[in-house]
Design an enzyme around this catalytic site. Structure first.
Site: not given
Lengths: 354, 187
Positions: A143-144
């Site tokens: 994800c991030q």
């Protein structure tokens, strides 16, 4: 209302109430702490960051550094032995390390993204280079954390042997991204002039506002047909995990919203971290890009955009028939895609650009 | 503002948790601000009970051969359950605010919060206007509580999905966050 109808519905609702009360008692009795399920130890501390080493794996293998998102607790990838990305990778013989961002403290509000990419990730990579004698490590970002890992790999291509990106936003304007839509109206200049940490409760609120009625249907089903045993244990841990987003360092949060969500700088070649330009075409290692078909947080189109920037002989992608969290936690992922990632990491590197 | 509002939680959910006959009341001024990781079962379950009570009205109308799609009272009750649930979700904003050192936020006009509520309220009313005629078209003789609930929640989900993708909602949520950040005390 006819007496008969009234009695029938009342009896049905009364049964439902009893089932709720039973579930509530079970939850109260079994409530535990959110933590890693696999044994691990902290081998390095750098600022707030802690590098965790998980037991197991082959010491001769190139170490794998996992970088998770800053907006959720990383232990979701090892919440339960039967639902553990960490365990599935170790089972393939890899030595696994996780970069734990640690607790955000008041002075961290001034930290910019370079602290996380250029200091924390680099400190972890340097430790693994020094202690394992490897020139480069394998990097897996989620994800991030995948976006941060990508940035690091672009800035330091010789330090990364292989790169895996999982449900990673790349083109922040591709697909139907609700977060991008909401971010349009955020004024990050307010935060830039007054940097303060963002409470995790705000992040939790935004995530919970994304699809509350789907959640409601699931919760009512859970009351009606409650999970038991280990299933209930996992469900409770997921509930706790979803509810406890960590605080966010103010300046870095503002940079992320503005640079990535609003300006889409990563794919525009206009992103700078620590004064250095991040260019996706500087990736010089094999890349495995894994995304989820039904991801409600990171549209698959956003992740798949990475293909445009990587040499086709170095690029592979896998699409998971499921959602964002399902890719990390679901039984299906444990049996299919996660072991595949472990296999890909173990394959010899054939690609090395000039 | 801030902190857990036990009164509201009790008033809303006694019906489920304790089996009392409290009506589910809408109190926009006093919603719970910290629902906790497991309280969502209580709130979702409470909505189910409310929908069950609406279902009883629908069953009664069917038994009596009456149309229920024009029943204003029923429509209002269904929309109120939507409204309460949506407010409960966004009520977490107060909790988010509590994490910021923002003493002046209390004095703000709450303009954008009210704007959010208005948007949500309108979307709920419209969703229910579409739901009841659609249910009436179905084989309502055999409509059970589960089907009724899933139909209601499905209609809400669709309406909510449209709502949160609208520019008006995005603007409102953005401004709510901006206001919070702007009101925060500079150390």
């Amino acid at each position: 209302m006819s007496d008969e109808t009234s009695v029938d519905v009342a009896a049905e609702l009364d049964q439902f109430r009893k089932r709720y009360q039973q579930l509530n008692r079970q939850i109260t009795a079994q409530q535990g702490q959110l933590d890693w399920s696999s044994p691990n130890s902290v081998v390095l501390e750098h600022g707030a960051m802690r590098l965790r080493h998980f037991e197991g794996g082959d010491l001769t293998q190139i170490p794998l550094l996992i970088v998770y998102s800053h907006v959720n607790q990383p232990c979701v990838i090892d919440l339960h032995p039967d639902h553990s990305l960490v365990k599935r990778i170790i089972e393939k013989g890899h030595r696994v390390y996780i970069l734990d961002w640690g607790e955000v403290r008041e002075p961290d509000r001034e930290n910019d993204i370079s602290v996380y990419v250029e200091e924390y990730i680099d400190a972890a990579v340097s430790y693994l280079q020094q202690h394992g004698g490897f020139e480069a490590v394998n990097l897996l970002g989620i994800c991030q954390g995948g976006t941060f890992a990508l940035c690091y790999a672009c800035l330091h291509p010789t330090k990364v042997n292989k790169l895996v990106t999982l449900v990673t936003p790349v083109d922040f304007h591709a697909g139907d991204s609700l977060l991008t839509h909401w971010a349009r109206f955020l004024d990050m200049n307010i935060l830039a002039s007054n940097p303060q940490n963002i409470p995790g409760t705000l992040i939790t609120m935004l995530f919970q506002m994304m699809r509350p009625f789907e959640d409601m249907i699931r919760q009512v089903q859970q009351i009606d047909q409650p999970a038991v045993g280990r299933k209930l244990e996992l469900m409770m841990k997921m509930d706790q995990w979803v509810y406890h987003c960590p605080d966010q360092p103010g300046r870095a949060f503002a940079q992320f919203v503005q640079g990535f969500f609003q300006e889409n700088a990563l794919v525009q070649d206009s992103l700078e971290i620590g004064g250095n330009q991040v260019r996706l075409d500087s990736l010089q290692m094999p890349v495995l890009n894994v995304f989820a078909k039904y991801d409600h947080l990171v549209p698959p189109e956003s992740s798949a955009a990475l293909k445009r920037f990587v040499d086709s002989s170095a690029y592979q992608e896998l699409e998971f028939e499921g959602g964002h969290i399902g890719l990390l936690v679901s039984k299906k992922a444990q049996l299919t895609i996660l072991p595949e990632i472990g296999t890909w990491l173990a394959e010899p590197v054939e690609y090395r650009p000039s | 503002m801030g902190g857990i509002d036990d009164d509201y939680a009790r008033a809303s959910c006694d019906n489920l948790a304790n089996g009392s006959d409290h009506e589910y009341t809408l109190r926009q001024d006093n919603h719970p601000t910290d629902v906790g990781p497991f309280q969502k079962y209580l709130f979702s379950g409470a909505c189910y009970v409310q929908i069950g009570q609406c279902y009883a009205l629908v069953k009664q109308a069917i038994e009596q051969g009456r149309n229920f799609s024009d029943d204003q009272q029923l429509r209002s009750r269904l929309a109120a359950v939507w409204q309460n649930y949506v407010i409960q979700q966004s009520g977490a904003m107060s909790s988010a605010y509590a994490g910021l050192d923002a003493p002046n936020y209390e004095d703000q006009q709450w303009h954008w919060v009210h704007k959010l509520y208005q948007e949500a309220q309108q979307a709920g009313i419209e969703a229910m206007e579409q739901l009841l005629p659609a249910l009436e078209q179905m084989d309502s003789e055999h409509l059970d509580l589960q089907q009724f609930f899933v139909s209601w929640a499905g209609a809400c989900d669709q309406a909510y999905s449209r709502l949160i993708r609208s520019d008006a909602f995005a603007r409102a949520i953005g401004e709510v966050v901006n206001t919070m950040l702007g009101a925060a005390k500079h150390e």
